[in-house]
Write a protein that holds these residues in place. Structure first.
Motif, PDB file in Angstrom:
ATOM      1  N   ARG A   1       0.813  -1.222   0.000  1.00  0.00           N
ATOM      2  CA  ARG A   1       0.000   0.000   0.000  1.00  0.00           C
ATOM      3  C   ARG A   1       0.843   1.267   0.000  1.00  0.00           C
ATOM      4  N   ARG A   2       2.055   1.178   0.493  1.00  0.00           N
ATOM      5  CA  ARG A   2       2.924   2.363   0.537  1.00  0.00           C
ATOM      6  C   ARG A   2       3.234   2.910  -0.848  1.00  0.00           C
ATOM      7  N   TYR A   3       3.106   2.080  -1.870  1.00  0.00           N
ATOM      8  CA  TYR A   3       3.503   2.483  -3.221  1.00  0.00           C
ATOM      9  C   TYR A   3       2.317   2.734  -4.147  1.00  0.00           C
ATOM     10  N   LYS A   4       1.130   2.870  -3.573  1.00  0.00           N
ATOM     11  CA  LYS A   4      -0.056   3.091  -4.403  1.00  0.00           C
ATOM     12  C   LYS A   4       0.085   4.324  -5.289  1.00  0.00           C
ATOM     13  N   ALA A   5       0.642   5.396  -4.749  1.00  0.00           N
ATOM     14  CA  ALA A   5       0.791   6.627  -5.540  1.00  0.00           C
ATOM     15  C   ALA A   5       1.753   6.398  -6.705  1.00  0.00           C
TER      16      ALA A   5
END
Length: 287
Positions: free
Chosen positions: A105-109
């Protein structure tokens, strides 16, 4: 491989080794300290997996920038494997699904801005189908593009429900000839062919991969068989002809394993062109 034999291999392969160093590839992931009995129960439930490593890559394991997670454990013993340290589940680190999804989720952006997403690789993803299913479902719930990188040999372990959470499959077809496939992998070809057809029937996008090894997989008839098979799969959007390299040789030696391809040179430009043209002649988009 029957379901019973797969389960037996699963239990045996996950027995903790007497001596093992923590892999740097799991840096940033909290490793579970559950007991062996709890680990096996959680793995069957899909809440714990054996992870070799993870990394962020661009335009390698699917579109855009991707978080590629390498599962530990593989039923094949490919002669040219460049990650032999992923062959056994016991050599991975125990990571919970919650912990891995937290990291994803940390890399969604990043995924949104590059058109990327999550790729689960290995080893072999389908050695841990319950855990893979949990991670894929969790990623899809976050709107993340999902890819699995698989030989397809354990395709029967991939449920229809799991496939609903898969956007793209990188299908590694190692040979079109049964004898060559067995020589390369130690296993049978048919399960891979069956899985590819199943994916196509469901309309799941496939990037078909073929590793070109001079003197092993480069026979004209062998390549033609793979190309003809690929052309029958309506959802194949590209074929990647991957040239053999020697980057994994040192790992084999470090693990005390016999490496049989030490004298094999990478394919020449002429050979690569010939093989790619064989695929293109079937109307396939080749890279």
């Amino acid at each position: 491989m029957s379901a019973q034999s797969t389960a037996s291999t699963f239990d045996k392969d996950f027995e903790a080794p007497e001596h093992r160093t923590v892999g740097a590839g799991t840096e940033g992931l909290e490793v579970s300290d559950a007991s062996r009995g709890d680990r096996l129960a959680q793995m069957r439930a899909g809440t714990l997996g054996s992870i070799h490593s993870w990394e962020l890559v661009t335009a390698v394991d699917g579109p855009g920038t991707r978080m590629t997670v390498f599962f530990a454990g593989c039923p094949l013993r490919c002669l040219y494997c460049h990650n032999p340290d992923t062959m056994k589940m016991k050599d991975g680190e125990s990571v919970t699904s919650d912990e891995l999804l937290r990291r994803i989720r940390r890399y969604k952006a990043v995924f949104r801005s590059t058109g990327g997403g999550l790729t689960i690789s290995g080893g072999e993803v389908l050695m841990q189908p319950a855990f893979a299913a949990t991670i894929l479902a969790g990623a899809k719930a976050e709107g993340i593009h999902t890819t699995i990188d698989t030989s397809g040999y354990l395709g029967a372990s991939c449920t229809d429900e799991m496939l609903e959470d898969v956007d793209l499959v990188l299908l590694d077809v190692k040979s079109g000839d049964e004898a060559t496939y067995t020589k390369v992998t130690g296993r049978e070809l048919q399960p891979t062919l069956d899985f590819g057809r199943r994916l196509a029937d469901k309309g799941i996008e496939i990037w078909l991969r073929f590793v070109l090894v001079p003197g092993l997989t480069d026979d004209v008839a062998n390549v033609e068989s793979v190309a003809e098979y690929a052309a029958t799969l309506s959802s194949v959007s590209r074929v990647e002809v991957l040239p053999f390299h020697q980057m994994g040789q040192d790992k084999w030696k470090a693990l005390g394993m016999t490496y049989e391809l030490g004298d094999v040179e990478p394919p020449t430009t002429e050979l690569l062109d010939r093989v790619r043209e064989q695929f293109r002649s079937k109307g396939l988009k080749v890279y």
